[in-house]
Write a protein that holds these residues in place. Structure first.
Motif, mmCIF file in Angstrom:
data_model
loop_
_atom_site.group_PDB
_atom_site.id
_atom_site.type_symbol
_atom_site.label_atom_id
_atom_site.label_comp_id
_atom_site.label_asym_id
_atom_site.label_seq_id
_atom_site.Cartn_x
_atom_site.Cartn_y
_atom_site.Cartn_z
ATOM 1 N N HIS A 1 -3.998 3.072 -4.099
ATOM 2 C CA HIS A 1 -5.130 2.258 -3.676
ATOM 3 C C HIS A 1 -6.017 1.891 -4.863
ATOM 4 C CE1 HIS A 1 -4.702 4.386 0.494
ATOM 5 N NE2 HIS A 1 -3.718 3.550 0.231
ATOM 6 N N LEU B 1 0.825 -1.203 0.000
ATOM 7 C CA LEU B 1 0.000 0.000 0.000
ATOM 8 C C LEU B 1 0.860 1.254 0.000
ATOM 9 C CD1 LEU B 1 -2.815 -1.056 2.483
ATOM 10 C CD2 LEU B 1 -2.891 -0.937 -0.001
ATOM 11 N N LEU C 1 -9.412 1.865 2.971
ATOM 12 C CA LEU C 1 -8.795 0.798 2.172
ATOM 13 C C LEU C 1 -9.770 -0.343 1.905
ATOM 14 C CD1 LEU C 1 -5.318 0.547 3.904
ATOM 15 C CD2 LEU C 1 -5.825 1.548 1.692
#
Length: 416
Positions: A63, A58, A241
């Motif tokens: 994302h 990440l 997320l």
């Protein structure tokens, strides 16, 4: 303290007529402790691997990424970028143009994914540039003067430290980028090559990126790939997320027809599936240690019942019913498992904390993508492991406790 627990504790502490019974009991406690500690450490490692890989992934990638379905490039991208940047749940956006190239210096070369970026925007969606050589990111800032005024100066490039080591380049060296997007000649397509100056390196700790990624200015990438004012991707950072797929679909709808999205979950689905499967297999395999310890408990209690047959008969003759005798040996097995589990939990969490704090176990980054073995112990794992260890141990006490309850006082004392 209940009568059953009192007698069970006395039996554990009492001196043995047969020393082997005490040895087997000690081995049983040690076996449970070893199994619990091994499980805690193994789960901490698998959790740490998952956490570190996820954090580094990440940190190294966006994302959500938006690209053209037909792979024909995103044109007139500035108003689109500004419009999508204002969408709900989107916290940052960055334009990019990437292509696979060959990076060469002399006789040494290596394949790389080179991305043209705007550094200020890129640093809002990715952490790769945070680990770059001090001052090197400044070289990737857009040129303030026309290219004609920069004649004789090689454009800068930033490479992963492993890639730079592969081609044998140090800061300030000239490296050549060979692009498959070449020029048509009477002899066919000739790959285009352009010299760059290595302005710096970065080290993310994630081998996949350190060994095969590089950054150049967006304008330099567009000239290298013959894509004037075109992007291949717009990268986004979102505020949740876990909702990246849903937010990605909202971005895709807002962008209009001809666009598609890719989120971090889709990009790394197989990796996290493999890690989850590894965690399950590790738990099952190492749980065999607890099963072996439970067998030791069964043996220890069976031998103890044989040793205490006369004592059990005396107690039953004084009015102790079979259910109480059964509970005495159940309590005894429970005490063995609780002591072993407590010792194992302490050993497991201390070892996991030490491994995570001091990072004394190093890995080959080429194989594992990370350079140190991570530990991430969780309280929930301790609860699950304790429940499994105690449950298996209690199952092992059923036979000897039932055998003790079936002793007949008259038969046991006939020859005493």
């Amino acid at each position: 303290m209940t009568f059953e627990l009192f007698v069970a504790a006395r039996y554990l502490k009492a001196k043995r007529r047969q020393a082997v019974v005490g040895v087997v009991t000690t081995i049983s406690v040690a076996g449970v402790a070893a199994g619990v500690a091994a499980l805690i450490i193994a789960l901490a490692i698998t959790n740490g691997m998952r956490r570190d890989l996820q954090d580094r992934l990440l940190g190294s990638t966006a994302h959500v990424q938006l690209m053209r379905t037909e792979a024909d490039g995103i044109r007139d991208w500035r108003p689109l970028l500004e419009r999508l940047r204002r969408l709900p749940h989107v916290t940052a956006a960055s334009p990019g143009l990437y292509e696979q190239v060959l990076v060469a210096r002399g006789a040494r070369d290596g394949g790389a994914l080179i991305e043209g970026i705007l550094p200020d925007d890129e640093m809002t969606v990715s952490d790769l540039l945070q680990s770059a050589t001090p001052g090197s990111v400044r070289a990737l800032q857009p040129q303030a003067q026309p290219e004609s005024q920069q004649a004789g100066e090689l454009p800068p490039i930033l490479l992963g430290n492993e890639l730079a080591e592969t081609v044998g380049a140090t800061i300030g060296d000239k490296v050549t980028l060979i692009s498959p997007q070449g020029e048509m000649t009477p002899y066919g397509v000739i790959p285009k090559w352009t010299p760059f100056r290595l302005a710096g390196t970065f080290h993310s700790g994630f081998y996949q990126y350190d060994s095969s990624t590089g950054f150049v200015r967006l304008a330099d990438a567009q000239r290298l790939f013959h894509e004037p004012d075109v992007l291949s991707v717009i990268s986004f950072k979102v505020d949740n997320l876990d909702r990246a797929p849903e937010i990605g679909r909202e971005i895709e709808q807002a962008a209009g027809k001809g666009f598609q999205i890719m989120n971090w979950m889709e990009q790394n689905r197989e990796l996290f599936k493999a890690l989850k499967l590894e965690q399950y297999v590790t738990f099952i395999v190492i749980a065999l240690i607890v099963i072996v310890a439970a067998l030791n408990i069964l043996i220890a209690l069976t031998m103890m019942v044989m040793e205490k047959t006369r004592d059990i008969a005396v107690m039953m003759s004084f009015g102790v019913d079979p259910a109480q005798v059964r509970r005495i040996f159940l309590m005894q097995g429970l005490l063995i498992s609780l002591i072993g589990t407590a010792i194992g939990l302490v050993l497991g969490y201390v070892a996991s904390w030490a491994g995570g704090h001091y990072h004394f176990i190093h890995l080959s980054a080429e194989v594992y993508s990370i350079d140190t073995l991570p530990f991430a112990p969780r309280p929930l794992d301790g609860v699950i492991v304790s429940a499994v260890a105690v449950g298996i141990s209690l199952l092992a006490t059923l036979y000897p406790s039932q055998a003790a309850a079936r002793i007949l006082p008259a038969e046991a004392l006939r020859y005493e």
